[in-house]
Design an enzyme around this catalytic site. Structure first.
Site, PDB file in Angstrom:
ATOM      1  N   LYS A 207      61.110  91.586  57.586  1.00  0.00           N
ATOM      2  CA  LYS A 207      61.519  92.964  57.841  1.00  0.00           C
ATOM      3  C   LYS A 207      62.818  93.220  57.087  1.00  0.00           C
ATOM      4  CE  LYS A 207      62.708  96.324  61.363  1.00  0.00           C
ATOM      5  NZ  LYS A 207      62.739  96.629  62.796  1.00  0.00           N
ATOM      6  N   LYS A 259      57.381  94.471  56.365  1.00  0.00           N
ATOM      7  CA  LYS A 259      57.813  95.832  56.659  1.00  0.00           C
ATOM      8  C   LYS A 259      59.101  96.151  55.904  1.00  0.00           C
ATOM      9  CE  LYS A 259      59.507  98.551  60.465  1.00  0.00           C
ATOM     10  NZ  LYS A 259      59.991  98.535  61.806  1.00  0.00           N
TER      11      LYS A 259
END
Ligand code: PBG
Length: 334
Positions: A207, A259
């Site tokens: 992330k 992400k």
């Protein structure tokens, strides 16, 4: 060889819609899609999110309707985020039995069960965000130490309590998104100790600290000042993203995630190539907002751009795709 001298004509496989359909290497299916949903405490009508046209902060009642609609459309999962009425330094409401996210989880499970009984096919898996940023008054994903940095190990205790509260409320999947080291192992232990060995962990493994989370800050009324660069990853680093995924798999993650999706498709491909667990990718709020804004201006074909952006994520290796268009795409595919 013919007089033209051309031996290979790849265009033959593009001649008609039926031919293109037959030879498509990848295709989207509603079951691959996960719809992120926001539920806010203490409102009596949904609140539109201006930077995410078409998305709202739900009341408990409209959350039920949204999950039911996703179930009817065959969407594979929902990912719940909660916005509490009260915040504090420790994010206490995140692990409260009657906290908004736990209430939302129970509502989502009820909605899924009701639609499954009605239509006789599996509804969406109920996934819940396991992170403190919506619940802390400073907006960080963890608790702070005396000099104001996020305290990794103290935060893990809070994540463990939060994951168990989510499991008790009926979460099928808990989803640690705070990028603390050791979070997957800590949550796995806590879930197992509490008797929730069947609850899965979707780890937000790679992330990145991204500008594309901008609209999400509005969606959750974020209190954050500053940034998350001491815990979320640096966009310069691909190899490190693979390492994060490897560590999460070793700690017991059932699924891993990259992400944002759009600007990290190389990382997604790399994780997909080495992972032996399912790989998810999150098409985040800013990716959604960009296409919506360009389409609203008449600069791109909205439906074509939406489908191309999501198909690109699938092609890069995602088994599961979180996208704010999940419901709409599922309805288009129907
Ligand atoms: C953290 C979290 C964020 C998003 C999902 N989980 C915000 C952040 O890390 O700053 C962003 C999702 C999006 O932008 O759509 N709980």
């Amino acid at each position: 060889m013919s007089t033209s001298g051309i031996v290979y004509r790849p265009r033959r496989l593009r001649t008609t819609p039926r031919m293109r359909r037959l030879v498509a290497e990848h295709r989207l299916h509603p079951a691959d899609l996960v719809l992120p949903l926001f539920v806010k405490e203490g409102i009596d009508a949904p609140v539109p999110i201006s930077s995410m046209p078409g998305q709202v902060q739900h009341t408990e009642a409209t959350l039920h309707d949204a999950v039911a609609a996703a179930a009817r459309a065959g969407v594979g999962g929902v990912m719940l985020f909660g916005i509490p009425a009260v915040r504090d330094a420790l994010g206490t409401q995140a692990a409260a039995a009657d906290g908004i996210l736990q209430r939302g989880t129970r509502i989502a499970r009820e909605a899924v069960a009701a639609v499954e009984a009605e239509i006789g096919r599996p509804g969406p898996v109920v996934m819940v965000d396991t992170c403190l940023d919506e619940f802390t008054d400073h907006g960080h994903c963890g608790v702070l130490d005396s000099d104001g940095t996020v305290d990794n190990d103290a935060t893990l205790e809070r994540y463990a309590a939060m994951a168990v509260a989510q499991a008790k409320a009926g979460a099928d999947v808990v989803s640690p998104s705070g990028m603390m080291d050791g979070q997957v192992a800590m949550i796995r232990d806590a879930l197992d100790d509490a008797g929730f060995e069947s609850v899965s962990i979707l780890a937000y493994s790679a992330k990145y600290a991204s500008a594309f989370y901008g609209p999400f800050r509005e969606a959750v009324d974020s209190a954050l000042l500053g940034d998350r660069r001491t815990y979320q990853m640096d966009a310069a680093n691909a190899r490190e993203g693979l390492r994060e995924a490897d560590l999460d798999i070793a700690e017991g993650a059932d699924m891993v995630m990259v992400k944002p999706a759009g600007s990290f498709l190389d990382v997604l491909r790399g994780v997909a190539d080495r992972s032996d667990v399912p790989v998810a990718a999150y098409q985040v709020s800013g990716e959604y907002a960009m296409i919506e804004a360009a389409a609203a201006n008449g600069w791109i074909d909205r439906k074509a751009a939406v489908l191309e952006s999501v198909l690109g994520i699938k092609r890069a290796g995602a088994d599961v795709i979180l996208t704010y268009w999940a419901l709409e795409i599922a309805e288009w595919l129907d």
